[in-house]
Scaffold this active site. Structure first.
Site, PDB file in Angstrom:
ATOM      1  N   ARG A   1       0.780  -1.092  -0.154  1.00  0.00           N
ATOM      2  CA  ARG A   1      -0.072   0.152   0.194  1.00  0.00           C
ATOM      3  C   ARG A   1       0.946   1.379  -0.095  1.00  0.00           C
ATOM      4  O   ARG A   1       0.397   2.386  -0.628  1.00  0.00           O
ATOM      5  CB  ARG A   1      -1.043   0.083   1.172  1.00  0.00           C
ATOM      6  CG  ARG A   1      -2.031  -1.045   1.017  1.00  0.00           C
ATOM      7  CD  ARG A   1      -3.251  -0.451   1.915  1.00  0.00           C
ATOM      8  NE  ARG A   1      -3.882   0.462   1.327  1.00  0.00           N
ATOM      9  CZ  ARG A   1      -4.437   1.176   2.055  1.00  0.00           C
ATOM     10  NH1 ARG A   1      -4.789   1.142   3.588  1.00  0.00           N
ATOM     11  NH2 ARG A   1      -5.128   2.499   1.684  1.00  0.00           N
TER      12      ARG A   1
ATOM     13  N   LEU B   1      -6.430  -4.914   8.237  1.00  0.00           N
ATOM     14  CA  LEU B   1      -6.911  -4.848   6.694  1.00  0.00           C
ATOM     15  C   LEU B   1      -5.888  -4.114   5.904  1.00  0.00           C
ATOM     16  O   LEU B   1      -5.907  -2.813   6.398  1.00  0.00           O
ATOM     17  CB  LEU B   1      -8.119  -4.667   6.303  1.00  0.00           C
ATOM     18  CG  LEU B   1      -9.058  -5.715   6.860  1.00  0.00           C
ATOM     19  CD1 LEU B   1     -10.642  -5.493   6.741  1.00  0.00           C
ATOM     20  CD2 LEU B   1      -9.128  -7.232   6.155  1.00  0.00           C
ATOM     21  N   GLU B   2      -5.000  -4.517   5.159  1.00  0.00           N
ATOM     22  CA  GLU B   2      -3.738  -3.393   4.608  1.00  0.00           C
ATOM     23  C   GLU B   2      -4.154  -3.135   3.241  1.00  0.00           C
ATOM     24  O   GLU B   2      -3.278  -2.665   2.359  1.00  0.00           O
ATOM     25  CB  GLU B   2      -2.495  -4.086   4.710  1.00  0.00           C
ATOM     26  CG  GLU B   2      -2.415  -4.379   6.312  1.00  0.00           C
ATOM     27  CD  GLU B   2      -0.807  -4.897   6.399  1.00  0.00           C
ATOM     28  OE1 GLU B   2       0.032  -5.046   5.530  1.00  0.00           O
ATOM     29  OE2 GLU B   2      -0.564  -5.478   7.544  1.00  0.00           O
ATOM     30  N   ASN B   3      -5.379  -3.639   2.586  1.00  0.00           N
ATOM     31  CA  ASN B   3      -5.666  -2.941   1.278  1.00  0.00           C
ATOM     32  C   ASN B   3      -7.097  -2.201   1.315  1.00  0.00           C
ATOM     33  O   ASN B   3      -7.920  -2.299   0.362  1.00  0.00           O
ATOM     34  CB  ASN B   3      -6.150  -4.359   0.455  1.00  0.00           C
ATOM     35  CG  ASN B   3      -4.903  -5.139   0.373  1.00  0.00           C
ATOM     36  OD1 ASN B   3      -3.873  -4.872  -0.437  1.00  0.00           O
ATOM     37  ND2 ASN B   3      -4.639  -6.365   1.048  1.00  0.00           N
TER      38      ASN B   3
END
Length: 588
Positions: free
Chosen positions: A5, A414-416
């Protein structure tokens, strides 16, 4: 826990500020299509500023006046003007700008919008070009600062190209009046609750109709400390027996009002031998797992997979970890829903680790006073909560897993990207169904750079049920701190100045934690020695051990630290947990 990200955001930023690279062939042009390009009328109109923009006589580029404005940590403070143009034509936009980071750009072109930026204390000439679409009759040109970079100036803005056939109507939109009757209704040794009366004049829309208020900004001593949608705000983590001055500004879609008259508030004295009135018992209304956590705590992730770190059963986690996040839950075929099961690779590595043994180990940790939560997401997590149906599915599945395994709550990693509205809806539902549930988050640094960033917006949305937000201060590169300075990861300044952003946005100190790698093998970049973590904690809590950045307030209830991961710490003889837990015990 990846750089994916960060790289995407950097690419997006490059597109934002880079402008167009190849101007189209110019058509016959007027001298200038901008109204009041040099601000020589001495007034903002026909320019409209979202922030506290004004026209100044101080050091203009040319003539008697120039525009001045100031970006904050949560707003770029854009000033804009709508200009009539011809469809299918080419235009050149140029101007003079000054400031740490100033952008000149265009939107609504019907093709590709462009922008260009400059940085410096003197005037710089910047130029970008664009073409209009087949049906475009007006565009918006703008100048703005950048998050946390402070004051900027602009002068002699020029747009050349064919004039449009009509003149866009001048906007009659106005900002609200200032809030009134600002005062304190309650103080402790470390907090003050401020209330105010909403302005009777809420401002107007471009049609002249009354505009709705969008919220309020609260300032302590002239520095923004938080935002609110209602007419009250509690400022936490401030010093005992100290006088503070508070003002409040109201906002609508057009911009912010002047700040209110100041209210003077003095905090009470700290109790003898006390903790300075901290809120260290967490959230959850005084009952449940959240209320049973210590005032300062150490969180660690237990890996339900093998990746080179030491594999260990949950029962082997030492008691130096107060809160254990099991990584990770995974998605199902139902949008928003999650599930969990022991990874077969881990089971093999441990000689056959079953779900029954895992559940028994959670009970063992409970008997030691430790809490266990289920983490959702991780680097490869693809769970999407984007509407009410997926929010309900997420909440229902998490509640079921809590009941099945004995989890004390949920962690969002959550990294998206996340949707603050619907994830907030889901987490509020979990808190209602499981009173006192522990709710934590572990955003990447780039996700909390301002109150409008998705994770920080979510944190503020669920402040009433949030236990702690442990930002990942690694895999980040350099970032802007709350003072507008640029700091490199792996330093005390990086941690404290970015934690300050969350605190100034309105999170309680008891909801803010420091996330770092447990060893050099645990992350791609940003590892810091435990001594740096400890210095960061004492800097935030008491103003000692700081680097060049020193917070303007002390936060004695700062919640603690988190590491990725317990398994990597185990591979290093638990050097991280031993050192940091010892420091947590020394905090106020």
């Amino acid at each position: 826990m990846s750089l994916s990200r960060i790289a995407a955001a950097a690419a997006a930023a490059a597109l934002l500020i880079g402008g167009l690279t190849a101007p189209t062939v110019a058509e016959a042009a007027t001298a200038d299509l901008v109204a009041d390009p040099g601000f020589e009328t001495g007034a903002l109109s026909p320019w409209t500023c979202a922030g506290p923009g004004s026209v100044t006589k101080t050091a203009p580029h040319f003539g008697s006046y120039a525009l001045t404005d100031a970006a904050t940590s949560s707003d770029v403070s854009k000033c804009s003007q709508v200009v009539s143009v011809k469809p299918g034509s080419s235009y050149t936009l140029s101007g003079y700008v000054t400031g740490a980071y100033t952008i000149l750009g265009d939107t609504g072109t019907g093709t590709t919008d462009g922008s260009i930026w400059a940085s410096g204390s003197g005037w710089s000439n910047v130029t970008t070009s664009f073409s209009t679409g087949a049906s475009t009759t007006s565009v918006t040109i703008y100048v703005s600062g950048w998050y946390g970079e402070g004051s900027y100036g602009a002068d002699d803005i020029s747009l050349t190209g064919p004039a449009g056939s009509s003149t866009p109507p001048a906007s009659s939109a106005t900002v609200p009046g200032a809030p009134t009757s600002v005062h304190s209704t309650a103080t402790t040794s470390s907090s003050a609750t401020i209330v105010w009366t909403a302005p009777s004049n809420t401002g107007t829309t471009s049609t002249g109709a009354a505009a709705p208020l969008s919220g309020y900004t609260i300032y302590r001593g002239g520095t923004k400390v938080g935002t609110a949608t209602g007419t009250s705000y509690t400022d936490s983590g401030i010093a005992a027996s100290t006088a503070y001055s508070y003002t409040v500004s109201a906002s609508n879609a057009t911009g912010a009002s002047p700040q209110s008259s100041a209210a003077s508030v003095t905090t009470t004295a700290a109790a003898s031998g006390g903790t300075g009135g901290g809120t260290g018992t967490g959230t959850g209304g005084g009952t449940g797992a959240a209320a049973q956590l210590p005032e300062h705590l150490l969180t660690g992730y237990w890996q339900d997979f093998t990746n080179g770190a030491e594999s260990l059963p949950l029962s082997a986690v030492p008691t130096s970890y107060n809160l254990v996040a099991v990584a990770f839950a995974t998605s199902t075929s139902t949008p928003g829903a999650v599930t969990f099961s022991i990874d077969s690779g881990l089971s093999t590595a441990l000689g056959g680790y079953t779900a029954a043994q895992f559940t028994s180990d959670i009970a063992t940790l409970h008997s030691r006073g430790q809490k266990v939560i289920l983490s959702v997401g991780g680097q490869d997590g693809t769970i999407s909560v984007s509407d009410s149906a997926s929010a309900a599915a997420f909440a229902s599945s998490v509640e079921s897993l809590m009941s099945t395994y004995g989890f004390d709550g949920v962690d969002i990693d959550l990294e998206n990207g996340i949707n603050p509205t619907y994830m907030g809806q889901a987490l509020h539902a979990i808190a209602a169904a499981k009173p006192g549930a522990i709710i934590t988050m572990a955003p990447q640094t780039i996700d909390v750079l301002s109150s409008t960033s998705d994770y920080l917006a979510l944190a503020l949305n669920i402040e009433d049920v949030l236990t702690i937000m442990n930002t990942q201060y690694y895999n980040s590169g350099s970032m802007n701190g709350c003072d507008g300075g640029v700091y490199s990861e792996g330093t005390v300044d990086f941690v404290t100045s970015l934690a300050c952003t969350a605190l100034q946005a309105g999170l309680k100190a008891s909801q803010v934690g420091i996330g770092v790698p447990a060893s050099t093998s645990a992350a791609g970049s940003g590892y810091v020695a435990p001594s740096v973590v400890n210095s960061s904690l004492t800097c935030l809590a008491s103003g000692t051990g700081c680097g060049t950045f020193v917070p303007t307030a002390k936060y004695p209830t700062i919640r603690g630290a988190m590491d990725w991961s317990i398994n990597w710490d185990a591979s290093n003889g638990y050097a991280f947990a031993d050192a940091v837990q010892a420091q947590l015990a020394k905090l106020p």
